[in-house]
Design an enzyme around this catalytic site. Sequence first.
Site, PDB file in Angstrom:
ATOM      1  N   GLU A 129       0.822  -1.220   0.000  1.00 48.70           N
ATOM      2  CA  GLU A 129       0.000   0.000   0.000  1.00 48.70           C
ATOM      3  C   GLU A 129       0.858   1.274   0.000  1.00 48.70           C
ATOM      4  O   GLU A 129       0.532   2.268  -0.656  1.00 48.70           O
ATOM      5  CB  GLU A 129      -0.911   0.002   1.237  1.00 48.70           C
ATOM      6  CG  GLU A 129      -1.877   1.157   1.304  1.00 48.70           C
ATOM      7  CD  GLU A 129      -2.910   1.142   0.186  1.00 48.70           C
ATOM      8  OE1 GLU A 129      -3.757   0.242   0.181  1.00 48.70           O
ATOM      9  OE2 GLU A 129      -2.854   2.031  -0.692  1.00 48.70           O
ATOM     10  N   VAL A 132       2.454   3.450  -3.390  1.00 48.05           N
ATOM     11  CA  VAL A 132       1.792   4.419  -4.286  1.00 48.05           C
ATOM     12  C   VAL A 132       0.988   5.417  -3.448  1.00 48.05           C
ATOM     13  O   VAL A 132       0.118   5.024  -2.671  1.00 48.05           O
ATOM     14  CB  VAL A 132       0.830   3.706  -5.276  1.00 48.05           C
ATOM     15  CG1 VAL A 132       0.193   4.723  -6.215  1.00 48.05           C
ATOM     16  CG2 VAL A 132       1.558   2.640  -6.071  1.00 48.05           C
ATOM     17  N   GLY A 134       1.636   7.266  -0.853  1.00 45.99           N
ATOM     18  CA  GLY A 134       1.845   7.314   0.600  1.00 45.99           C
ATOM     19  C   GLY A 134       0.622   6.961   1.422  1.00 45.99           C
ATOM     20  O   GLY A 134       0.175   5.815   1.446  1.00 45.99           O
ATOM     21  N   GLY A 187      12.815  20.502   2.218  1.00 46.66           N
ATOM     22  CA  GLY A 187      12.861  19.041   2.308  1.00 46.66           C
ATOM     23  C   GLY A 187      11.824  18.364   1.435  1.00 46.66           C
ATOM     24  O   GLY A 187      11.500  17.190   1.621  1.00 46.66           O
ATOM     25  N   GLU A 190      14.603  15.853  -3.206  1.00 42.05           N
ATOM     26  CA  GLU A 190      15.887  15.208  -2.905  1.00 42.05           C
ATOM     27  C   GLU A 190      17.004  16.094  -3.447  1.00 42.05           C
ATOM     28  O   GLU A 190      16.776  16.926  -4.328  1.00 42.05           O
ATOM     29  CB  GLU A 190      15.975  13.871  -3.658  1.00 42.05           C
ATOM     30  CG  GLU A 190      14.812  12.948  -3.450  1.00 42.05           C
ATOM     31  CD  GLU A 190      14.920  12.169  -2.160  1.00 42.05           C
ATOM     32  OE1 GLU A 190      16.026  12.118  -1.591  1.00 42.05           O
ATOM     33  OE2 GLU A 190      13.891  11.655  -1.715  1.00 42.05           O
ATOM     34  N   ASP A 201       9.588   8.624 -10.982  1.00 43.70           N
ATOM     35  CA  ASP A 201       8.888   8.181  -9.772  1.00 43.70           C
ATOM     36  C   ASP A 201       7.392   7.980 -10.072  1.00 43.70           C
ATOM     37  O   ASP A 201       6.800   6.956  -9.700  1.00 43.70           O
ATOM     38  CB  ASP A 201       9.085   9.237  -8.676  1.00 43.70           C
ATOM     39  CG  ASP A 201       8.273   8.951  -7.434  1.00 43.70           C
ATOM     40  OD1 ASP A 201       8.675   8.097  -6.640  1.00 43.70           O
ATOM     41  OD2 ASP A 201       7.203   9.578  -7.266  1.00 43.70           O
ATOM     42  N   LYS A 205       4.879   4.413 -10.070  1.00 39.57           N
ATOM     43  CA  LYS A 205       3.576   4.272  -9.403  1.00 39.57           C
ATOM     44  C   LYS A 205       2.487   3.958 -10.429  1.00 39.57           C
ATOM     45  O   LYS A 205       1.592   3.155 -10.172  1.00 39.57           O
ATOM     46  CB  LYS A 205       3.257   5.558  -8.636  1.00 39.57           C
ATOM     47  CG  LYS A 205       4.257   5.831  -7.503  1.00 39.57           C
ATOM     48  CD  LYS A 205       4.128   7.257  -6.977  1.00 39.57           C
ATOM     49  CE  LYS A 205       5.150   7.566  -5.904  1.00 39.57           C
ATOM     50  NZ  LYS A 205       5.233   8.995  -5.584  1.00 39.57           N
ATOM     51  N   GLY A 302       6.021  11.506   3.057  1.00 39.90           N
ATOM     52  CA  GLY A 302       6.193  11.964   4.437  1.00 39.90           C
ATOM     53  C   GLY A 302       6.168  10.769   5.378  1.00 39.90           C
ATOM     54  O   GLY A 302       5.607   9.719   5.067  1.00 39.90           O
TER      55      GLY A 302
HETATM   56  N1  HSE Z   1       9.251  11.472  -4.055  1.00 34.99           N
HETATM   57  C1  HSE Z   1       7.866  11.124  -3.973  1.00 34.99           C
HETATM   58  C2  HSE Z   1       6.999  12.340  -4.292  1.00 34.99           C
HETATM   59  C3  HSE Z   1       7.446  10.645  -2.613  1.00 34.99           C
HETATM   60  O1  HSE Z   1       7.518  13.445  -4.442  1.00 34.99           O
HETATM   61  O2  HSE Z   1       5.817  12.153  -4.405  1.00 34.99           O
HETATM   62  C4  HSE Z   1       7.565   9.195  -2.402  1.00 34.99           C
HETATM   63  O3  HSE Z   1       6.858   8.453  -3.338  1.00 34.99           O
END
Ligand code: HSE
Length: 428
Positions: A129, A132, A134, A187, A190, A201, A205, A302
Amino acid sequence: MKRINVGIIGLGTIGSGVIKILRERRRLILERSGVDVHLVKACDVRRAQADKIGLPSSLFTSNPQEIIKNDKIDVVVELIGGFHPAKELILQALKSGKHVVTANKALLASEICDILSVARRNKRQLKFEASVCGGIPIIKAIREGLVSNKVDSFLGIINGTSNYLLTKMAEDSLTFSEALSRAKKKGYAERNPRFDVEGIDAAHKLVILCYLLFSKLIPLDSVFKEGISDISHLDIRYAQEMGLVIKPLAIAKKVGDDLEARVHATLLPKDHMLAPVNGVFNAVLFRGDLVGDMLFYGRGAGQFPTASAVVSDLVDLGSDAQADSILKSSVKPRIRKVRRMDDIVSRYYLRFMAIDKPGILARIAGVLGKYRIGIAQVSQKERRRAKFVPVVMITHHALEKNLRNALEAIERLAIVKSKTIKIRMEDF
Ligand code: HSE
């Protein structure tokens, strides 16, 4: 009461969050679900990580084998990320008779079938879970709430970093690099933000969601990915003037037997359900054949949102209802292949930097017409002393290949400067 014994590998941000939740909410979870989630051991190569959260020495190990080979442990939670040794540890855990919970989207996006087949052979479960969006229970929603629906399309803002960047560019008139520096300071990005800003990313997902919705693992490289770094504040402003907003979207659409799978900045009408999704928030709009449109909104990243998703998987594993719900391998895929970008149909926002002379607009429109691209809206934004002026157009639906050919032909005419800006538009 059911008790589930847990070993966690990886005490980074999410792992530490899971431990804090289990420590502080164990009783609440038990009262709500009847499942007692009990931490047996946690592993990290860095002892300091355990000290930071005050983990007792008796619960700490730096050797993952002490978790995988521990007979008392029912579930291994893999939170180290990356391919190696994460994949080997997950497979070893499944073969040792343990269920696995992971947030490892990059690994799942290419290996989910192989890992699930090992899980099936060993009659264990793989739950993911947290991989994808969070804290949004989106996988549960697909597998449970929407189980009787054919969901043939979804639009999602599934990368919080790129949504934050475009939001700040729009709200505070920042350039891409100014917004990125701000995101790094807060923050939200990255140090190397390539995966987020280039759509990688979000593609991970999207592949996982498509696997659940269409029963086919599409290759990551079949997903079209276009980063957001070329979006300028000028285009955001012109879009606003036309009642549009630019959002970083992941799009999946079943078209006949094919699937459109793409990640790119997209224009949406400002009254679209995804238009007010700002900052680091995520949202996914599913279109189910029984339920109609459904919007899921929340924090996609987060510590606690993501850890909350991990804990939810642990509770599922501990409850009877989920005992044998393994994704089956025999389900017939609902799609044949991913469509090439040339074959998709979309509306487009175009910004030409054109010579400011009579007849230029007609020549541009003439080429577009030759390639069967209709113009819905056009405006020359301002007349400057410069030789080139911005001419903005919104097209009707057109084949991407025709648009590509038309833009190449226009660029060859030497009436426009540099590359034309092209942003796809969605009205679903
Ligand atoms: N780096 C991802 C984002 C968070 O910015 O949504 C973790 O999946």
